[in-house]
Structure formats: C-alpha cells, structure tokens
Design a protein around this motif. Structure first.
Motif, PDB file in Angstrom:
ATOM      1  N   MET A   1       0.838  -1.198   0.000  1.00 35.93           N
ATOM      2  CA  MET A   1       0.000   0.000   0.000  1.00 35.93           C
ATOM      3  C   MET A   1       0.875   1.250   0.000  1.00 35.93           C
ATOM      4  SD  MET A   1      -3.170  -0.877  -0.056  1.00 35.93           S
ATOM      5  CE  MET A   1      -4.004   0.608   0.504  1.00 35.93           C
ATOM      6  N   PRO A   2       0.448   2.291  -0.691  1.00 26.87           N
ATOM      7  CA  PRO A   2       1.214   3.544  -0.712  1.00 26.87           C
ATOM      8  C   PRO A   2       1.132   4.270   0.627  1.00 26.87           C
ATOM      9  CG  PRO A   2      -0.864   3.825  -1.853  1.00 26.87           C
ATOM     10  CD  PRO A   2      -0.763   2.368  -1.541  1.00 26.87           C
ATOM     11  N   HIS A   3       2.269   4.793   1.087  1.00 25.57           N
ATOM     12  CA  HIS A   3       2.332   5.480   2.368  1.00 25.57           C
ATOM     13  C   HIS A   3       3.052   6.817   2.226  1.00 25.57           C
ATOM     14  CE1 HIS A   3       1.395   1.414   3.799  1.00 25.57           C
ATOM     15  NE2 HIS A   3       1.010   1.973   4.931  1.00 25.57           N
ATOM     16  N   VAL A   4       2.675   7.731   3.126  1.00 24.64           N
ATOM     17  CA  VAL A   4       3.342   9.027   3.252  1.00 24.64           C
ATOM     18  C   VAL A   4       3.964   9.092   4.640  1.00 24.64           C
ATOM     19  CG1 VAL A   4       3.008  11.523   3.408  1.00 24.64           C
ATOM     20  CG2 VAL A   4       1.815  10.212   1.635  1.00 24.64           C
ATOM     21  N   LEU A   5       5.212   9.493   4.697  1.00 25.95           N
ATOM     22  CA  LEU A   5       5.927   9.643   5.954  1.00 25.95           C
ATOM     23  C   LEU A   5       6.058  11.123   6.292  1.00 25.95           C
ATOM     24  CD1 LEU A   5       7.812   8.649   8.291  1.00 25.95           C
ATOM     25  CD2 LEU A   5       9.689   8.757   6.624  1.00 25.95           C
ATOM     26  N   VAL A   6       5.786  11.462   7.542  1.00 22.46           N
ATOM     27  CA  VAL A   6       5.954  12.833   8.021  1.00 22.46           C
ATOM     28  C   VAL A   6       6.971  12.829   9.152  1.00 22.46           C
ATOM     29  CG1 VAL A   6       4.849  14.787   9.189  1.00 22.46           C
ATOM     30  CG2 VAL A   6       3.628  13.540   7.388  1.00 22.46           C
ATOM     31  N   VAL A  18       3.175   8.057  10.059  1.00 28.04           N
ATOM     32  CA  VAL A  18       3.039   7.374   8.777  1.00 28.04           C
ATOM     33  C   VAL A  18       1.558   7.270   8.459  1.00 28.04           C
ATOM     34  CG1 VAL A  18       3.528   5.283   7.450  1.00 28.04           C
ATOM     35  CG2 VAL A  18       5.123   6.032   9.241  1.00 28.04           C
ATOM     36  N   PHE A  19       1.202   7.614   7.232  1.00 31.08           N
ATOM     37  CA  PHE A  19      -0.189   7.581   6.797  1.00 31.08           C
ATOM     38  C   PHE A  19      -0.318   6.761   5.521  1.00 31.08           C
ATOM     39  CE2 PHE A  19       0.461  11.532   9.081  1.00 31.08           C
ATOM     40  CZ  PHE A  19      -0.637  11.600   9.921  1.00 31.08           C
ATOM     41  N   ARG A  49       9.862  -3.066   9.517  1.00 22.63           N
ATOM     42  CA  ARG A  49       8.592  -3.631   9.981  1.00 22.63           C
ATOM     43  C   ARG A  49       7.501  -3.527   8.928  1.00 22.63           C
ATOM     44  NH1 ARG A  49       9.165  -0.542  14.958  1.00 22.63           N
ATOM     45  NH2 ARG A  49       7.225   0.512  14.431  1.00 22.63           N
ATOM     46  N   GLY A  50       7.817  -2.920   7.797  1.00 23.07           N
ATOM     47  CA  GLY A  50       6.830  -2.770   6.738  1.00 23.07           C
ATOM     48  C   GLY A  50       5.843  -1.657   6.960  1.00 23.07           C
ATOM     49  N   ALA A  51       6.099  -0.785   7.946  1.00 24.00           N
ATOM     50  CA  ALA A  51       5.145   0.279   8.256  1.00 24.00           C
ATOM     51  C   ALA A  51       5.093   1.338   7.168  1.00 24.00           C
ATOM     52  CB  ALA A  51       5.501   0.934   9.599  1.00 24.00           C
ATOM     53  N   LEU A  52       6.162   1.433   6.377  1.00 17.53           N
ATOM     54  CA  LEU A  52       6.195   2.470   5.344  1.00 17.53           C
ATOM     55  C   LEU A  52       5.604   1.997   4.027  1.00 17.53           C
ATOM     56  CD1 LEU A  52       9.713   4.024   5.990  1.00 17.53           C
ATOM     57  CD2 LEU A  52       7.492   4.813   6.800  1.00 17.53           C
ATOM     58  N   ASP A  54       4.793   1.108   0.403  1.00 16.01           N
ATOM     59  CA  ASP A  54       5.342   1.762  -0.786  1.00 16.01           C
ATOM     60  C   ASP A  54       5.413   3.254  -0.479  1.00 16.01           C
ATOM     61  OD1 ASP A  54       6.070   2.647  -3.262  1.00 16.01           O
ATOM     62  OD2 ASP A  54       4.092   2.381  -4.156  1.00 16.01           O
ATOM     63  N   LEU A  55       6.592   3.727  -0.109  1.00 20.03           N
ATOM     64  CA  LEU A  55       6.749   5.115   0.302  1.00 20.03           C
ATOM     65  C   LEU A  55       6.674   6.030  -0.917  1.00 20.03           C
ATOM     66  CD1 LEU A  55       7.278   6.951   2.738  1.00 20.03           C
ATOM     67  CD2 LEU A  55       9.724   6.703   2.291  1.00 20.03           C
ATOM     68  N   VAL A  56       5.661   6.895  -0.958  1.00 15.44           N
ATOM     69  CA  VAL A  56       5.444   7.738  -2.133  1.00 15.44           C
ATOM     70  C   VAL A  56       5.726   9.213  -1.870  1.00 15.44           C
ATOM     71  CG1 VAL A  56       3.774   6.157  -3.160  1.00 15.44           C
ATOM     72  CG2 VAL A  56       2.972   7.954  -1.600  1.00 15.44           C
ATOM     73  N   GLY A  57       6.026   9.572  -0.625  1.00 10.18           N
ATOM     74  CA  GLY A  57       6.332  10.958  -0.330  1.00 10.18           C
ATOM     75  C   GLY A  57       6.721  11.125   1.126  1.00 10.18           C
ATOM     76  N   VAL A  58       7.589  12.102   1.394  1.00 13.54           N
ATOM     77  CA  VAL A  58       8.030  12.400   2.758  1.00 13.54           C
ATOM     78  C   VAL A  58       7.856  13.898   2.985  1.00 13.54           C
ATOM     79  CG1 VAL A  58       9.934  12.330   4.415  1.00 13.54           C
ATOM     80  CG2 VAL A  58       9.715  10.530   2.677  1.00 13.54           C
ATOM     81  N   GLY A  59       7.219  14.249   4.097  1.00 16.01           N
ATOM     82  CA  GLY A  59       7.010  15.649   4.437  1.00 16.01           C
ATOM     83  C   GLY A  59       7.793  16.033   5.673  1.00 16.01           C
ATOM     84  N   HIS A  60       8.339  17.232   5.660  1.00 21.10           N
ATOM     85  CA  HIS A  60       9.137  17.738   6.774  1.00 21.10           C
ATOM     86  C   HIS A  60       8.554  19.054   7.270  1.00 21.10           C
ATOM     87  CE1 HIS A  60      12.630  15.045   5.919  1.00 21.10           C
ATOM     88  NE2 HIS A  60      12.186  15.150   4.680  1.00 21.10           N
ATOM     89  N   ARG A  61       8.467  19.193   8.576  1.00 22.68           N
ATOM     90  CA  ARG A  61       8.180  20.502   9.168  1.00 22.68           C
ATOM     91  C   ARG A  61       9.499  21.234   9.335  1.00 22.68           C
ATOM     92  NH1 ARG A  61       8.427  21.881  14.809  1.00 22.68           N
ATOM     93  NH2 ARG A  61       7.501  23.931  15.204  1.00 22.68           N
ATOM     94  N   LEU A  62       9.602  22.375   8.688  1.00 20.49           N
ATOM     95  CA  LEU A  62      10.756  23.248   8.861  1.00 20.49           C
ATOM     96  C   LEU A  62      10.295  24.489   9.616  1.00 20.49           C
ATOM     97  CD1 LEU A  62      11.782  21.368   6.521  1.00 20.49           C
ATOM     98  CD2 LEU A  62      13.249  23.291   5.878  1.00 20.49           C
ATOM     99  N   VAL A  63      10.924  24.757  10.731  1.00 22.25           N
ATOM    100  CA  VAL A  63      10.469  25.847  11.586  1.00 22.25           C
ATOM    101  C   VAL A  63      10.566  27.181  10.871  1.00 22.25           C
ATOM    102  CG1 VAL A  63      10.962  27.124  13.715  1.00 22.25           C
ATOM    103  CG2 VAL A  63      10.951  24.624  13.731  1.00 22.25           C
TER     104      VAL A  63
END
Length: 382
Positions: A1-6, A18-19, A49-52, A54-63
């Motif tokens: 499944m496709p996932h987004v990491l923050v 992870v969403f 653990r397979g939590a990610l 199919d990683l399709v994008g990563v988002g970062h909070r930049l202060v």
C-alpha cells in the motif's frame, strides 16, 4: 500500500507519523524519539517492519522559511542550498531538519520530499505587525517578525471551516496554540494579521522553558553582570526560563497545577502563564477590531479546563463567557449559549496537515479505484 511519511525534527527530538495515502488519510504509526541523531535508526526500523509500505512521499516541518519561502515546496538541491544560508536565522532547528532531509534522500532516493514551513501561514502579516523598531539595515537583512506554529494554524483554520463553515472561519478569529511552546494568531478573512511569536519562537507568551517577550535591557544587564556569551544566553532564554525558570521545578503545567497549593512558586508560574495568555488575547482582539471566535488548541489548550477557565475569567468585558460544564467536559464548544464570542476546543494535527501537503505537491494521492496507474512521480528531489 502507498504510504506518506511525516517527520517533525525539533532541536532535541523528532516526531514522526506514517499515513496510508489517499483522499482520506489513514494513520498507520505515530511516535516521538528523543535525540535528533536517533531519527535515522527509527526510520530504518519502520521500514523493516513494513510500516512504510510503498513510500510515495516524505514531508518535513521546517520551523523557519526566512523571508523568501512563504509556501510549502518540493525539496530540490536549490532549496537545500538556500536553506543552508538561513541557518543563522534558526541555528536551533534548521541544522537537524536539513540533516534529516539528507538522510531520507540517501535512504530513499527518488522519493519526493516536501518542506512545510512554520512561518508560511504568517506570510501576509501587515508591515506594522512584522516590522521591528531597529535600524533599517537589519530589516534589509531579514530581521523581522515572522511568526511560527503556522502548520498548526493552517490545520485549525481548515477544521474551523469544516465544523463551523467558511463564514465563521473568515470572521475575527483568535487561535490559541497552547503547549510547551505557546502562541496566538489573529486571523481575519482567513489571513493572519498578527501573532505573538516574532523573529524566533522564543518571543510572545511565556512558555515551558522559553521566556517569551522580554525587555532587551534584561539581556544587556545579564551580558554585563554575568559575562554570558551567545550560546549561554541562548540556553538561558530557550531552555532554562519560562515555567521551568519561574517554578524552579518543572516546565510541565500539569505538574505545576498539581503542586500549586503547596508550592507558591508553582502557583505563581501558573498565574503568570494564564495572565499573559489573557493579556495577549486582548491584544490580538485589538488587532482584529473585535472578536467573534476563540479557539483553544495544543496540549494545554485541548486538555486543561482549569487553565482555559482562568484565561477566560477576565475576558467577559468583550464577550467571552464559558459554560462551566461544557468546558469541564472539553466539549467542541465551551462558551455560553448567550455569549457573543464562541469559544471552541479543536485538537490540532500538524502531521496530518503536512501529509495532505505532501500528497498535493508530490502527486502522492492514489489513483481512482479500478485503475492501476500512478501519476508521474519522475521529478527528482534532493
């Protein structure tokens, strides 16, 4: 499944979430690790653990986005080089954030990364609200009021539209993000017109370990009398002051509330915090020309009926009146039915806001049901 990491890198810890990607994001995992240098190991464990998925994008909070970065953006080598030049504006957060972007790029090359700037929500601050009364040459160098907690405010504004409608959300609204870091934002017609934090997140309200606004003469006095250097002064202002400094025991408002009956210093710290929030609400209402809606959020704002009651107790003169039972229960609306100002409690979720932005900018939203093709993700991130 496709996932987004923050990933949300702070100066001393990293939050992650992870969403499962899609129109309705589904949370898969969420957590926090102490020590920004341990983030890479956590991400490796998530992948194993397979939590990610199919990683399709990563988002970062930049202060900090500085004066030029006023909207979320795909991470590119050009953006990273630009942000490297901004480290002087935010030496506390940016180095760790950029280090994590680099670690993700090396581990998952080709996966789009998106930078979400905490300052972006405040990009339209009027000149009178953003300008500091210092020599013009410093203003030209980018020394001005920026405002922070913007990702939280963006989420809260969207939630207010969802639960109350666009007409309410575009009225005169004060958002109170109250946690270990605390700030207020005055929003009218969906645009921020003033906020409490300034050039750095240390300004405005007293916080868990930060001073909030402070007479600069105090710092000059300490420099002269104790011979503090810049690093020691930074530690004093950001890590040893606020509720921790006032109480001498804790930066956690929950502990201070528990101990205030037996500890005068704890009681004074709580009183100073509530007083300052109340005072700043008055200032933000003046910037708005009145007040229609007050929204409490953040760890304190969402979970402490006692603090909400103490803050609002002195605001009846311009229409704030809480309903005791609703406030005690943490209801979505905690104001009296007859009060002119509607007071709400809305939980914030910066990670969800970032994940939504990742999907929007990186084409990470799954295709319609029944298709197998994914949108083109050929753009090369850093």
């Amino acid at each position: 499944m496709p996932h987004v990491l923050v990933v949300n890198a702070g100066s001393s810890n990293v939050k992650f979430a992870v969403f499962r990607a899609g129109a309705a994001l589904q949370e898969v995992a969420r957590g926090k690790v102490e020590g920004a240098d341990s983030a890479a190991a956590v991400l490796e464990q998530l992948e194993e653990r397979g939590a990610l998925g199919d990683l399709v994008g990563v988002g970062h909070r930049l202060v900090h986005g500085g004066p030029r970065h006023t909207a979320p953006a795909l991470v590119t080598p050009e953006l990273v080089r630009d942000l490297e030049e901004l480290k002087a504006l935010d030496p506390t957060h940016l180095p760790a954030e950029l280090g994590l972007i680099d670690a993700v790029a090396k581990r998952w090359p080709g996966v789009p990364q998106v930078a979400c700037f905490d300052t972006a929500f405040h990009r339209d601050l009027p000149a009178v609200a953003r300008t500091l009364p210092i020599p013009r040459r410093y203003l030209d160098q980018g020394v001005r009021r920026y405002g922070f907690h913007g990702i939280s405010y963006e989420y809260l504004l969207a939630e207010l539209v969802r639960v109350a409608g666009a007409e309410v959300a575009h009225g005169r609204v004060i958002f109170a993000h109250l946690g270990s870091g605390s700030s207020l934002a005055a929003v009218r017609n969906g645009t921020c017109v003033d906020t409490t934090m300034g050039f750095t997140p240390a300004g405005g309200l007293v916080m868990g370990t930060r001073t909030g606004d402070l007479d600069p003469g105090v710092l000059v006095h300490l420099l002269r009398s104790e011979g503090l250097n810049a690093e020691r002064l930074d530690t004093l202002v950001n890590r040893e002051s606020g509720l921790r400094g006032l109480s001498g025991t804790s930066s956690d408002l929950r502990e201070l509330l528990t101990n205030e009956a037996a500890d005068p210093r704890a009681a004074e710290a709580v009183a100073v915090y509530c007083y300052q929030v109340r005072k700043w609400i008055g200032a933000m209402a003046a910037a708005l020309g009145g007040l229609d809606t007050l929204v409490f959020s953040g760890g304190i704002g969402e979970n402490s009926p006692d603090v909400r009651a103490r803050i609002c107790a002195g605001l009846s003169f311009f229409g704030v009146q809480l309903a005791t039972e609703a406030n005690a229960a943490g209801a979505p609306i905690i104001s009296s039915d007859i009060a002119p100002v509607v007071v709400r409690v809305i939980p914030t979720d910066e990670e969800v806001m970032i994940a939504r932005t990742v999907q929007r900018l990186s084409n990470a939203t799954p295709p319609d049901e029944g298709t197998r093709e994914w949108p083109n993700r050929s753009r090369t991130p850093c």
